[in-house]
Design an enzyme around this catalytic site. Sequence first.
Site, PDB file in Angstrom:
ATOM      1  N   HIS A   1       0.831  -1.198   0.000  1.00  0.00           N
ATOM      2  CA  HIS A   1       0.000   0.000   0.000  1.00  0.00           C
ATOM      3  C   HIS A   1       0.870   1.254   0.000  1.00  0.00           C
ATOM      4  O   HIS A   1       0.543   2.250  -0.617  1.00  0.00           O
ATOM      5  CB  HIS A   1      -0.853   0.037   1.293  1.00  0.00           C
ATOM      6  CG  HIS A   1      -2.279  -0.314   1.073  1.00  0.00           C
ATOM      7  ND1 HIS A   1      -2.789  -1.540   1.375  1.00  0.00           N
ATOM      8  CD2 HIS A   1      -3.315   0.411   0.596  1.00  0.00           C
ATOM      9  CE1 HIS A   1      -4.079  -1.560   1.086  1.00  0.00           C
ATOM     10  NE2 HIS A   1      -4.415  -0.391   0.611  1.00  0.00           N
TER      11      HIS A   1
ATOM     12  N   ARG B   1       9.170  14.962  12.106  1.00  0.00           N
ATOM     13  CA  ARG B   1       8.838  15.944  11.060  1.00  0.00           C
ATOM     14  C   ARG B   1       7.476  16.599  11.276  1.00  0.00           C
ATOM     15  O   ARG B   1       6.989  17.337  10.426  1.00  0.00           O
ATOM     16  CB  ARG B   1       8.847  15.231   9.687  1.00  0.00           C
ATOM     17  CG  ARG B   1      10.246  14.829   9.254  1.00  0.00           C
ATOM     18  CD  ARG B   1      10.233  13.723   8.217  1.00  0.00           C
ATOM     19  NE  ARG B   1      11.572  13.393   7.772  1.00  0.00           N
ATOM     20  CZ  ARG B   1      12.433  12.611   8.442  1.00  0.00           C
ATOM     21  NH1 ARG B   1      12.077  12.078   9.603  1.00  0.00           N
ATOM     22  NH2 ARG B   1      13.646  12.379   7.965  1.00  0.00           N
TER      23      ARG B   1
HETATM   24  C1  DLZ Z   1      -4.850   1.600   3.655  1.00  0.00           C
HETATM   25  C2  DLZ Z   1      -3.882   2.576   4.193  1.00  0.00           C
HETATM   26  C3  DLZ Z   1      -2.641   2.124   4.703  1.00  0.00           C
HETATM   27  C4  DLZ Z   1      -2.238   0.684   4.731  1.00  0.00           C
HETATM   28  N1  DLZ Z   1      -1.756   2.998   5.235  1.00  0.00           N
HETATM   29  C5  DLZ Z   1      -2.053   4.319   5.233  1.00  0.00           C
HETATM   30  C6  DLZ Z   1      -1.133   5.252   5.756  1.00  0.00           C
HETATM   31  O1  DLZ Z   1      -0.063   4.926   6.295  1.00  0.00           O
HETATM   32  N2  DLZ Z   1      -1.458   6.577   5.674  1.00  0.00           N
HETATM   33  C7  DLZ Z   1      -2.639   7.025   5.111  1.00  0.00           C
HETATM   34  O2  DLZ Z   1      -2.854   8.244   5.042  1.00  0.00           O
HETATM   35  N3  DLZ Z   1      -3.533   6.142   4.636  1.00  0.00           N
HETATM   36  C8  DLZ Z   1      -3.286   4.822   4.687  1.00  0.00           C
HETATM   37  N4  DLZ Z   1      -4.183   3.927   4.200  1.00  0.00           N
HETATM   38  C9  DLZ Z   1      -5.525   4.412   3.749  1.00  0.00           C
HETATM   39  C10 DLZ Z   1      -5.570   4.935   2.316  1.00  0.00           C
HETATM   40  O3  DLZ Z   1      -4.977   6.222   2.218  1.00  0.00           O
HETATM   41  C11 DLZ Z   1      -7.024   5.058   1.840  1.00  0.00           C
HETATM   42  O4  DLZ Z   1      -7.764   5.807   2.742  1.00  0.00           O
HETATM   43  C12 DLZ Z   1      -7.693   3.700   1.668  1.00  0.00           C
HETATM   44  O5  DLZ Z   1      -6.927   2.854   0.831  1.00  0.00           O
HETATM   45  C13 DLZ Z   1      -9.119   3.840   1.074  1.00  0.00           C
HETATM   46  O6  DLZ Z   1      -9.064   4.457  -0.218  1.00  0.00           O
END
Ligand code: DLZ
Length: 155
Positions: free
Chosen positions: A94, A133
């Site tokens: 991801h 940060r």
């Molecule tokens: C799914 C996901 C993961 C694994 N990690 C983060 C992260 O570290 N920071 C972040 O802002 N969002 C994360 N997300 C969520 C995705 O940005 C998104 O909200 C989902 O995949 C739904 O579209």
Amino acid sequence: MAGTLKSVLGKSKINLSKKKFAIVVAEWNEEITESLFLGAYDALISLGAKKSNIIRKNVPGSFELPLASLWMAEKKEVDAVIALGCVIQGDTPHFDYICQAVALGIMEINLSTRKPVAFGVLTTLDKKQALARAGGKLGNKGEEAAITVVKMLEI
Ligand code: DLZ
């Protein structure tokens, strides 16, 4: 680097009290993104923006930042957008997908709307790096993002 708040204070060539800003904040890693928000918000106020001219919108995660930033940038009255998020590398692919999509998405909005949209998204290996940060020993990237849009508005 965008410069420190101290280095730009009092030097603005434009009247920021008349400019309208949107700050879009991802809720993932909320502890970090709240610090980024405060850094950006406080910087805008210190530089002369009015509280009533700062809109905040939350989105679930960083992946949603480009669309919400586009919605904000498309508003006639909004002069600049600051997108804030924090993507922490886990054992999941991801990380790469999200970072790349968000960076490209935000860049496209800059070009398609011709308005400054700052990429205030931390992409770190762990939470410790992110905290450093987000108001820690390496400054606050939210504050830097605010300085960046102000500098772009001046251009
Ligand atoms: C799914 C996901 C993961 C694994 N990690 C983060 C992260 O570290 N920071 C972040 O802002 N969002 C994360 N997300 C969520 C995705 O940005 C998104 O909200 C989902 O995949 C739904 O579209």
